[in-house]
Motif scaffolding. Structure first.
Motif, PDB file in Angstrom:
ATOM      1  N   ALA A 104      -1.318  -8.143   5.220  1.00 58.46           N
ATOM      2  CA  ALA A 104      -1.606  -8.982   4.043  1.00 58.46           C
ATOM      3  C   ALA A 104      -2.945  -8.607   3.415  1.00 58.46           C
ATOM      4  CB  ALA A 104      -1.601 -10.456   4.439  1.00 58.46           C
ATOM      5  N   ARG A 105      -3.939  -8.308   4.252  1.00 63.70           N
ATOM      6  CA  ARG A 105      -5.268  -7.943   3.748  1.00 63.70           C
ATOM      7  C   ARG A 105      -5.174  -6.714   2.841  1.00 63.70           C
ATOM      8  NH1 ARG A 105      -9.849  -4.457   5.004  1.00 63.70           N
ATOM      9  NH2 ARG A 105      -8.640  -3.320   6.550  1.00 63.70           N
ATOM     10  N   ARG A 108      -2.718  -7.205  -0.383  1.00 61.65           N
ATOM     11  CA  ARG A 108      -3.331  -8.048  -1.409  1.00 61.65           C
ATOM     12  C   ARG A 108      -4.186  -7.235  -2.394  1.00 61.65           C
ATOM     13  NH1 ARG A 108      -6.397 -11.344   1.789  1.00 61.65           N
ATOM     14  NH2 ARG A 108      -4.557 -12.232   2.773  1.00 61.65           N
ATOM     15  N   THR A 111      -1.681  -6.041  -5.083  1.00 57.26           N
ATOM     16  CA  THR A 111      -0.682  -6.899  -5.746  1.00 57.26           C
ATOM     17  C   THR A 111      -0.953  -7.010  -7.246  1.00 57.26           C
ATOM     18  OG1 THR A 111      -1.907  -8.786  -4.876  1.00 57.26           O
ATOM     19  CG2 THR A 111       0.168  -8.285  -3.806  1.00 57.26           C
TER      20      THR A 111
END
Ligand code: HEM
Length: 409
Positions: A104-105, A108, A111
């Motif tokens: 996720a880090r 992100r 994105t």
């Protein structure tokens, strides 16, 4: 061990990837059979090891949406399709092969570059690139016979290449270099050394480009923006650049060429699109479903014991999610074996599902929509230049498609 789950079936265990049947657009018949008869089936991999194969829409959504299944290829039990693929997945992994929170880090940070709004803003530039490629192709600048061309080489492949090079800030002169290495990396049959070399070459190239951009410090492209993140190492930047290049290159290219071929084979559906181009958006979703080019499955490994499809998948056992079989699941898509450009195909799993669902999907959609629009508008008499039986399909590649598509107009 799934091999012992049903001892009577031990000799009949399916080897994957399985072969396709007579229709090159349909998933291997063995996957479709498994979906109806044994939705969690033990299958045999290239090295003789056994893993689970899932084929139903509902079960695959459950696994890909469940954090107890890991995408980390370094975990024992993770299923690989070849020695080359194992070497690749376990080398300097990008976030597609990580779990949260690391996944996720890193995801992100990208994105913002891949939201729908960005892809829509790029539409006019993508359209201009597509129109230029079509003009070059039809003017025969490549030295082809007048009115004939290989649509893969002249249109389907350079379009996403130009777009991803533009986004990353990769000079287009380097595109042939990329093309070749990226296709080695995506091959299921390339040898270990070949894959290692291709990967090392690309990695070195991106690092060099990163250095050059670090010195310039003013470019507005994805690599330059990643450089400005203080907490990213050069290795992490290179891995992300590689992931985008490889994931954004051949996927869209193969989807474009295979879509055109499927439409040329189905004059009724092609006629509907020609008569009403507003159907193209929906048609792209239906083609993604029907063709599902990520055809050898999305791999995970269980980190705990989990019940799926009436079986217990034990911690440390691998799972292959056959999204091509799931996208033909009649429970979700009635008449699933038929291409119907008017269908609501939005629940398809061609981009995966869950936290790893394709980051590039808004971009891929825009590229595919534009490619079909430009081709249908520009070439009202488009047809195949060779018999269908002579079209070379990419059976041995991670991403399915055609190696070339000789067309005439
Ligand atoms: C992930 C398919 C185009 C970037 C995925 C996954 C699938 C997929 C099935 C999930 C893999 C998994 O769960 O293990 C496709 C198809 C495409 C396409 C069918 C075209 C028709 C693109 C493009 C880009 C891209 C154009 C970028 C420019 C990515 C990235 C991931 C990904 C970065 C990893 C996401 C994550 O792990 O969080 N894609 N893709 N893809 N795709 Fe795509």
């Amino acid at each position: 061990d799934p091999a012992t789950a049903d001892p009577t079936a031990a000799t009949a265990i399916l080897a994957v990837p399985a072969s396709r049947g007579t229709c090159p657009f349909d998933p291997p018949p063995a996957y479709e059979r498994a979906r109806e008869e044994e939705p969690a089936a033990p299958v045999r991999l290239w090295d003789g090891s056994i893993t689970w194969m899932l084929t139903r829409h509902q079960d695959i959504r459950a696994v890909l949406g469940d954090r107890r299944f890991s995408a980390d290829a370094n975990r024992p039990g993770f299923p690989f399709l070849s020695a080359g693929r194992r070497a690749l997945a376990t080398m300097n992994a990008s976030f597609i092969r990580m779990d949260d929170p690391e996944h996720a880090r890193l995801r992100r940070m990208l994105t913002g570059d891949f939201i729908v709004k960005r892809a829509e803003a790029l539409r006019p530039r993508i359209r201009a690139i597509a129109e230029d490629l079509l003009a070059a192709m039809t003017q025969g600048r490549s030295g082809e016979r007048a009115g004939h061309a290989d649509l893969v080489r002249e249109f389907a492949l350079p379009l996403p290449s130009l777009v991803i090079c533009l986004l990353l800030g990769v000079p287009y002169e380097d595109h042939a270099y990329f093309q070749q290495r990226s296709s080695t990396i995506l091959s299921n049959t390339a040898g270990l050394d070949e894959v290692r070399t291709a990967r090392a070459d690309l990695n070195a190239y991106i690092k060099q480009l990163t250095e050059a951009k670090r010195r310039r410090d003013e470019d507005d492209d994805i690599l330059s923006r990643l450089i400005r993140h203080d907490d990213l190492t050069d290795d992490e930047i290179a891995a992300m650049g590689m992931l985008l290049l490889v994931a954004g290159h051949e996927t869209t290219a193969n989807m474009t060429a295979l879509s055109v071929l499927a439409l040329l084979r189905d004059p009724v559906q092609l006629g509907r699109l020609r008569a009403d181009p507003t159907l193209i958006r929906g048609a792209v979703e239906e083609l993604l479903r029907y063709l599902t080019i990520v055809h050898t499955g999305v791999a995970r490994v269980a980190t705990e014991d989990v019940e799926i499809a009436g079986r217990t998948i034990r911690a440390g056992e691998g799972v292959l999610c056959m999204i091509n079989a799931a996208n033909r699941d009649e429970r979700v898509f009635p008449g699933a074996g038929v291409l119907d450009v008017g269908r609501d195909a939005r629940r398809h799993l061609a981009f995966g599902f869950g936290v790893h669902q394709c980051l590039g999907q808004p971009l891929a959609r825009t590229e595919l929509q534009v490619a079909l629009e430009v081709l249908l508008e520009g070439l009202p008499n488009l047809g195949l230049a060779v018999p269908f039986e002579e079209i070379p399909f990419r059976h041995d590649m991670l991403v399915y498609g055609v190696r070339s598509l000789p067309v005439a107009w």
